[in-house]
Design a protein around this motif. Structure first.
Motif, PDB file in Angstrom:
ATOM      1  N   GLN A 315       0.831  -1.212   0.000  1.00  0.00           N
ATOM      2  CA  GLN A 315       0.000   0.000   0.000  1.00  0.00           C
ATOM      3  C   GLN A 315       0.859   1.254   0.000  1.00  0.00           C
ATOM      4  N   LEU A 316       2.006   1.199   0.661  1.00  0.00           N
ATOM      5  CA  LEU A 316       2.888   2.371   0.658  1.00  0.00           C
ATOM      6  C   LEU A 316       3.384   2.707  -0.745  1.00  0.00           C
ATOM      7  N   LEU A 327      -3.658   0.121   6.486  1.00  0.00           N
ATOM      8  CA  LEU A 327      -3.234   1.412   5.955  1.00  0.00           C
ATOM      9  C   LEU A 327      -4.176   1.874   4.861  1.00  0.00           C
ATOM     10  N   LEU A 331      -6.227   5.361   4.815  1.00  0.00           N
ATOM     11  CA  LEU A 331      -6.141   6.308   3.694  1.00  0.00           C
ATOM     12  C   LEU A 331      -7.507   6.539   3.056  1.00  0.00           C
ATOM     13  N   VAL A 442       3.575   2.497  11.126  1.00  0.00           N
ATOM     14  CA  VAL A 442       3.315   2.942   9.761  1.00  0.00           C
ATOM     15  C   VAL A 442       1.983   3.665   9.673  1.00  0.00           C
ATOM     16  N   LEU A 443       0.946   3.133  10.348  1.00  0.00           N
ATOM     17  CA  LEU A 443      -0.371   3.776  10.329  1.00  0.00           C
ATOM     18  C   LEU A 443      -0.312   5.160  10.957  1.00  0.00           C
ATOM     19  N   GLU A 445       2.337   7.014  11.353  1.00  0.00           N
ATOM     20  CA  GLU A 445       3.180   7.886  10.534  1.00  0.00           C
ATOM     21  C   GLU A 445       2.425   8.430   9.325  1.00  0.00           C
ATOM     22  N   GLN A 446       1.691   7.564   8.648  1.00  0.00           N
ATOM     23  CA  GLN A 446       0.931   8.004   7.483  1.00  0.00           C
ATOM     24  C   GLN A 446      -0.193   8.955   7.876  1.00  0.00           C
ATOM     25  N   SER A 447      -0.836   8.694   9.029  1.00  0.00           N
ATOM     26  CA  SER A 447      -1.901   9.593   9.497  1.00  0.00           C
ATOM     27  C   SER A 447      -1.340  10.976   9.802  1.00  0.00           C
ATOM     28  N   GLY A 449       1.300  12.306   8.488  1.00  0.00           N
ATOM     29  CA  GLY A 449       1.678  12.917   7.207  1.00  0.00           C
ATOM     30  C   GLY A 449       0.477  13.499   6.501  1.00  0.00           C
ATOM     31  N   ILE A 450      -0.653  12.745   6.540  1.00  0.00           N
ATOM     32  CA  ILE A 450      -1.857  13.241   5.873  1.00  0.00           C
ATOM     33  C   ILE A 450      -2.339  14.524   6.558  1.00  0.00           C
ATOM     34  N   GLU A 453      -0.022  17.361   5.627  1.00  0.00           N
ATOM     35  CA  GLU A 453      -0.224  17.780   4.244  1.00  0.00           C
ATOM     36  C   GLU A 453      -1.509  18.592   4.116  1.00  0.00           C
TER      37      GLU A 453
END
Length: 458
Positions: A315-316, A327, A331, A442-443, A445-447, A449-450, A453
């Motif tokens: 998914q990354l 993830l 997303l 990872v979850l 970190e991505q949250s 980042g979102i 952004e």
């Protein structure tokens, strides 16, 4: 009238005499005269019997006097004979002492030699009775019994041939103890059957036959197959030795063989892993079941998290959210809520991550609990086992340290099982927990980042 009174008195007197008399007339009296005649006859018979008894008594008294005189005469003769024998015994005792002294003077230094020979023969007899060489060469100790009896006798002396044979037996025992020899002998099986088979004697250490170790039975100089055998590697080496005809063959021997084979006995009597496991009893079985469950659970969670981790990694690399992984679902929530403000979007993403966390961390707490409970269960089994052991000591006493040590050893098995379960469970928990934290990291970190952004766009 007077005559009638006299007759009546006679009748009464006769009746009194008849009541005292033991004998009873076979015929009844028909008249008074006949009755009087019967009474008279009875008195005459009794008087005759009394005279016969008196004569018998006098005759027996005379015989007793004669026997008494004969006994006194015999006593006097025996006393005289006893005095003669005592005098003769004293004289013979003096003669024997003189002969012994003469024998000692003639033996001279041979007395000391015979003492050393007796000691050497006794030691050799003891060695031969326990030596496994006697399984191949039985009956050697019988000669030594005769030799020792002769050397301890005051009337016999050993011959030169017998002394030389003693030296020969000592040398033969030494030489035979250094050989590996095959011979045919009778072997007693564990079920009691006897079979003639080929036996390999390894010096004075061990006997092997048909790939199995034998025991030398001193009584009867027999060989019996051990009911418990060493491990398979030793048995295969023993089989190779039996099949070898020359060269060197690697085989396990008991260095304490000449002294009874205590090392081999201790080795084969040591319980195996399965037997030790059974010593743990019910608590040991529970610990084992818990450990197996913990390992299976850890493997299952590791496989599941490995699949989730691979999907998250895929998914990354993809820009399109896929709901088949945590993830992708997070997303997807971010993509569905693009128009929300930063704080609301952050709450939405945190909620999505919290929804994914239980599935990712499933089973981790259970593994952690098992790793802590297993040693406690082991301690419980040890304490109960020690209580049973001390109760047995209270009843039967502590006279057998071996039995007491066996009970304590069995009680400690549960502690070992508890540690054996706890240590791998802790390691597996650490491994699975690391995989789960990686996915959660990872979850998160991505949250983050979102959210960052989205904040930059506004």
């Amino acid at each position: 009238m007077k005559m009638t009174f006299v007759k009546r008195a006679a009748v009464i007197a006769a009746a009194g005499l008849l009541s005292v008399n033991v004998a009873v007339a076979e015929e009844k009296a028909q008249s008074l005269d006949q009755l009087l005649q019967m009474v008279k006859s009875s008195k005459i018979a009794e008087s005759k019997d009394h005279k016969q008894r008196e004569a018998e008594f006098r005759r027996q008294k005379a015989n007793q006097q004669s026997m008494l005189k004969q006994a006194e005469k015999t006593k006097a003769e025996e006393e005289a004979r006893s005095a003669r024998l005592e005098k003769k015994y004293e004289q013979q005792e003096l003669d024997v002492n003189a002969k012994r002294q003469q024998l000692q003077e003639r033996l001279g230094s041979l007395t000391e030699l015979f003492g050393h020979l007796t000691s050497t023969a006794g030691d050799l007899r003891t060695n031969l009775s326990t030596s496994i060489v006697s399984a191949q060469l039985p009956g050697r100790a019988e000669f030594l019994d005769e030799l020792i009896e002769k050397m301890n006798s005051a009337t016999q002396l050993p011959t030169i041939e017998e002394i030389e044979r003693l030296w020969y037996e000592i040398q033969r025992e030494t030489i035979e103890g250094s050989k590996v020899v095959k011979f045919t002998g009778t072997v007693i099986k564990p079920n009691g059957e006897q079979a003639e088979q080929e036996v390999v004697r390894i010096g004075n250490f061990n006997l092997v036959s048909d790939g199995k170790y034998l025991e030398f039975v001193e009584k009867g100089e027999k060989m019996s197959e051990l009911t418990r055998q060493p491990e398979g590697a030793y048995l295969s080496a023993a089989a190779d030795l039996a099949a070898a005809t020359s060269g060197f063959t690697r085989v396990g021997i008991d260095p304490t063989g000449p002294s009874g084979g205590s090392y081999l006995s201790a080795l084969i009597n040591s319980p195996s892993l399965e037997e030790r496991w059974h010593q743990g009893g019910l608590v040991g079985y529970i610990i084992s079941a818990v450990g197996v469950f913990a390992v299976l659970l850890a493997i299952y969670r590791a496989v599941v998290l490995a699949g989730v981790s691979s999907k998250v990694s895929a998914q990354l690399k993809s820009a399109t959210p896929n709901t088949n992984n945590p993830l992708g679902r997070v997303l997807k929530v971010a993509e569905d809520n693009k128009g929300l403000d930063g704080e609301t979007l952050e709450l939405k993403l945190e909620e999505a991550v919290l929804k994914e966390r239980p599935a990712i961390e499933s089973g981790l707490n259970l593994l952690k609990i098992i790793s802590m409970v297993a040693p406690l269960l082991g301690l419980l089994g040890t304490v109960t086992g020690m209580i049973i052991t001390f109760q047995a000591i209270t009843i039967f006493g502590a006279g057998d340290p071996k039995a007491m040590a066996g009970g304590i050893s069995g009680a400690l098995v549960t502690t070992v099982l508890g540690l054996v379960v706890a240590i791998p469970t802790v390691l597996l928990h650490t491994l699975v927990n690391g995989r789960a934290k990686r996915v959660l990291h990872v979850l998160e970190e991505q949250s983050a980042g979102i959210i960052a952004e989205n904040a930059e766009k506004k």
